[in-house]
Design an enzyme around this catalytic site. Structure first.
Site, PDB file in Angstrom:
ATOM      1  N   TYR A   1       0.855  -1.191   0.000  1.00  0.00           N
ATOM      2  CA  TYR A   1       0.000   0.000   0.000  1.00  0.00           C
ATOM      3  C   TYR A   1       0.884   1.233   0.000  1.00  0.00           C
ATOM      4  O   TYR A   1       1.880   1.278   0.724  1.00  0.00           O
ATOM      5  CB  TYR A   1      -0.873   0.042   1.251  1.00  0.00           C
ATOM      6  CG  TYR A   1      -1.877  -1.074   1.360  1.00  0.00           C
ATOM      7  CD1 TYR A   1      -1.513  -2.317   1.854  1.00  0.00           C
ATOM      8  CD2 TYR A   1      -3.207  -0.889   0.988  1.00  0.00           C
ATOM      9  CE1 TYR A   1      -2.431  -3.338   1.964  1.00  0.00           C
ATOM     10  CE2 TYR A   1      -4.131  -1.898   1.098  1.00  0.00           C
ATOM     11  CZ  TYR A   1      -3.742  -3.124   1.585  1.00  0.00           C
ATOM     12  OH  TYR A   1      -4.649  -4.131   1.701  1.00  0.00           O
TER      13      TYR A   1
ATOM     14  N   HIS B   1      -6.076   1.838  -1.464  1.00  0.00           N
ATOM     15  CA  HIS B   1      -6.125   0.469  -1.967  1.00  0.00           C
ATOM     16  C   HIS B   1      -4.701   0.036  -2.275  1.00  0.00           C
ATOM     17  O   HIS B   1      -3.823   0.863  -2.527  1.00  0.00           O
ATOM     18  CB  HIS B   1      -6.942   0.402  -3.263  1.00  0.00           C
ATOM     19  CG  HIS B   1      -8.409   0.358  -3.028  1.00  0.00           C
ATOM     20  ND1 HIS B   1      -9.022  -0.636  -2.287  1.00  0.00           N
ATOM     21  CD2 HIS B   1      -9.394   1.182  -3.430  1.00  0.00           C
ATOM     22  CE1 HIS B   1     -10.321  -0.407  -2.252  1.00  0.00           C
ATOM     23  NE2 HIS B   1     -10.577   0.683  -2.930  1.00  0.00           N
TER      24      HIS B   1
ATOM     25  N   LYS C   1      -4.041  -4.725  -9.911  1.00  0.00           N
ATOM     26  CA  LYS C   1      -2.818  -4.412  -9.174  1.00  0.00           C
ATOM     27  C   LYS C   1      -1.644  -4.819 -10.047  1.00  0.00           C
ATOM     28  O   LYS C   1      -1.745  -5.722 -10.880  1.00  0.00           O
ATOM     29  CB  LYS C   1      -2.786  -5.180  -7.860  1.00  0.00           C
ATOM     30  CG  LYS C   1      -3.954  -4.826  -6.944  1.00  0.00           C
ATOM     31  CD  LYS C   1      -3.805  -5.439  -5.597  1.00  0.00           C
ATOM     32  CE  LYS C   1      -5.140  -5.604  -4.910  1.00  0.00           C
ATOM     33  NZ  LYS C   1      -5.954  -4.399  -4.828  1.00  0.00           N
TER      34      LYS C   1
END
Lengths: 405, 278
Positions: free
Chosen positions: B214, B222, B253
């Site tokens: 993070y 997020h 991601k």
């Protein structure tokens, strides 16, 4: 929650800890109340309930499920399940589904027999005496070799099209009836044997004896008139045939250089006519299936298949219980809380196995052994990763076969 | 950031080992760990709302890398339960009973006050009549209430402590007893490097990786990256790489492959991201 023994109420360590966390129970040890930290340190260990198992337990209980420790002895054995025996712990639902491992072969063969039955019955129709005489004559001619080969065999035994198939059918017949009734070809029996043998007494209900059946009065009712040609017509036909036919007109015959080749040509023609050419059938490697014999698509696919599909419980009973993988909890649905009774818990929702992402994925032996232990209740793997829990389950899957009968 | 690293943390943290997992129990220690950038995972029920899974409470479970980080900072002390002598135990029992009695007296007074207020409310609402009569009536009623009021012992509210009260017994052994393997060392090196750059890290087992990265506190951001630790000389099958990259792109991601250099050097990072068809 809890259980009673020796007239006292007891709580399991994970249940006690969960109730402490909810603020419903205070646990005393040596006259001092335990804090939750004390509870975690005293109640959770690898010998009783590990921290990961307690995490899953707490998670499910907070969602409302009823969670019990898994008790292998209270699981009915496959034999008891077959007999639908009521459980010793009270009556589980008697309408238990039969174990799949019981009759896999029967169900498998049933599915493939159905398309076969329809085709067979379509073929049987022409042989019934009620059909038109001329067409029946032709098909009778085709069927007569098979009827001939019956010989002295009773008529109700199906004459399988290929010899190896008949063996298979006999084996399968011992398990289940494939739905085919073969009626005797009475019309073609004329001239061979005038009576049908009596049926096997083992097939008849007790006390009934049936003698031989005389076919003659029945055949008299069939129209068995042949087409009668007068002597002049027959003579005329023979002459025409002799005049027109010349063996040297054939191109292939002319290509033959000597008598040996001519004989070969005759033999191959004979083979092709009978449907069994010698280059296919006289060598070491013969075709898998004789194309003149009827077969359903499903059976044909079965013949050419190399890999047979198997069931997850196959061979599972031979596996020993492993140390690494065992079922920890039995979980019941939350909405059955109103009807849930400790003496009659009903069918569980799932069996939980607890592992972590750092550990190995269960291999096939572990899955087989766990499914065997669990019976027909699904196995859910609860994978714990620090604070998160993910639930996985393996579902049985059958590859679809494109078979339209 | 660097000044914080230079000074040793003021708070000494007591780790309780439960089933060989490091847990933090005290609220101030949990807050101190968060201020150091260690997120951890909460495991227990919240005392006020125990029957839900959305928000959990203490204890805080630390990752093995976080525990080792605290150990290297010198902030860790392991605690254990040692047996107290008979006299000490009797003293503790006496202390507990005394606190219980004191709590009972306080609660009795409060309960009486509560009851009086309830009676007054009922009287005031039911009879909006003349003032003088009501006053006499009210006083009489309250007096009878006081005479006949009894506070049941079973109605006593008790406190269930989350963390253990009293002085902690420090154990003489090492703070963490985790086994050091080369894979664990590699992961710790990556953890240290990313932590020093200011990222917050949590466990990423659900995403098929080692760490979830993070850019700031997880409550505000997020995750941006999924870290997978691979050794620099390790041969990775292409199918594994593709599977990991697919997983990452499905959850939006970036996949980062981290290879620590041997013997405390830096870490090499390679990222895989779905760029789309051009």
């Amino acid at each position: 929650m809890g259980f009673s023994a020796n007239g006292k109420q007891y709580l399991l360590p994970e249940e006690a800890l969960y109730l402490m966390e909810c603020g419903n129970v205070q646990v005393f040890y040596q006259d001092l109340p335990l804090s939750i930290q004390d509870g975690f340190e005293c109640f959770l260990s690898s010998s009783s309930v590990s921290l990961q198992q307690y995490q899953v337990f707490g998670h499910l209980k907070r969602l409302g499920y009823v969670v019990h420790r898994f008790d292998a002895s209270s699981q009915p054995s496959s034999y008891a399940r077959q007999l639908n025996l009521p459980q010793s712990r009270g009556a589980r639902s008697l309408k238990r589904k039969r174990s799949d491992s019981l009759v896999p072969t029967c169900s498998h063969s049933e599915a493939h027999k159905v398309p076969d039955v329809k085709r067979r019955q379509a073929e049987e129709d022409p042989t019934l005496p009620e059909s038109r005489p001329t067409s029946s004559q032709d098909t009778l001619g085709a069927q007569s070799p098979s009827a001939d080969s019956n010989g002295g065999r009773p008529w109700w035994i199906t004459d399988a099209v290929a010899s190896h198939q008949s063996h298979e059918h006999a084996c399968r017949r011992s398990l289940c009836w494939d739905g085919v009734i073969v009626f005797p070809d009475v019309a073609s029996l004329r001239g061979h044997s005038s009576c049908l043998a009596s049926p096997d007494p083992s097939l008849l209900p007790g006390g009934l004896t049936v003698g031989e059946c005389d076919v003659k009065p029945w055949t008299r009712r069939i129209n068995q008139r042949e087409v009668k040609m007068s002597a002049k017509d027959r003579e005329r036909e023979r002459r025409e045939h002799r005049r027109k036919w010349d063996v040297n007109r054939d191109e292939k015959v002319r290509q033959c250089r000597n008598w040996a080749e001519y004989h070969q040509l005759l033999a191959s023609r004979q083979g092709r006519r009978s449907g069994r050419p010698e280059h296919l059938w006289q060598r070491e490697v013969t075709p898998l299936h004789d194309h003149t014999q009827p077969i359903s698509t499903g059976e044909l696919l079965d013949k050419i298949s190399v890999i047979k599909s198997t069931h997850v419980l196959e061979g599972a009973s031979r596996l020993k219980a492993s140390e690494e993988w065992r079922i920890c909890f039995t979980v019941y649905q939350p909405d059955t809380v109103a009807t849930f009774k400790k003496s009659n818990p009903g069918k569980p929702f799932a069996h939980m196995c607890i592992c972590s992402f750092t550990g190995p994925v269960p291999d096939l032996a572990a899955i087989k052994q766990l499914s065997f232990q669990s019976g027909d209740v699904q196995i859910v793997f609860a994978v714990v990763d620090a604070g998160d829990i993910s639930f996985y389950t393996f579902k049985d899957f059958q590859l679809p076969t494109d078979v339209y009968p | 950031m660097s000044s914080k690293e230079a000074e040793s943390p003021a708070q000494a943290m007591h780790i309780s080992q439960c089933d060989s997992a490091p847990l933090l129990w005290h609220t101030d220690e949990v807050a101190a760990a968060r201020s150091l950038g260690l997120v951890g995972a909460l495991l227990g029920s919240l005392p006020r709302t125990p029957r839900q899974n959305v928000r959990l409470g203490r204890p805080l479970l630390l990752l093995p890398e976080e525990e080792r980080f605290l150990g290297d900072c010198g902030a860790l002390t392991a605690i254990s339960q040692s047996d107290v002598g008979v006299r000490e135990h009797a003293r503790q029992v006496a202390l507990y009973e005394e606190t219980l009695e004191r709590s009972y007296q306080e609660q009795q007074v409060l309960a009486l006050q509560d009851r009086k207020a309830a009676v007054l409310r009922a009287l005031n609402s039911s009879r909006p009549g003349s003032e003088v009569d009501c006053e006499e009536d009210k006083r009489r009623r309250l007096e009878t209430l006081e005479r006949h009021f009894s506070f049941q012992r079973s109605a006593l509210m008790v406190q269930l402590n989350t963390a253990r009260v009293g002085p902690a017994h420090l154990s003489a052994g090492p703070a963490s007893c985790a086994i050091r393997t080369p894979a664990a060392d590699a992961k710790y090196q990556v953890f240290l490097d990313l932590r020093r750059r200011g990222f917050y890290l949590t466990s990423a087992g659900k995403f098929g990786g080692d760490f979830l990265v993070y850019p700031g506190d997880p409550l505000r951001f997020h995750a941006h990256f999924i870290c997978v630790c691979v050794r620099a000389d390790e041969r990775v099958p292409l199918s594994d790489l593709l599977a990991a990259a697919r997983l990452g792109s499905n959850v939006k991601k970036t996949l980062v492959l981290c290879s620590p250099h041997c013997h405390g050097g830096g870490v090499t990072y390679s990222s895989l991201q779905w760029s789309g068809m051009i």
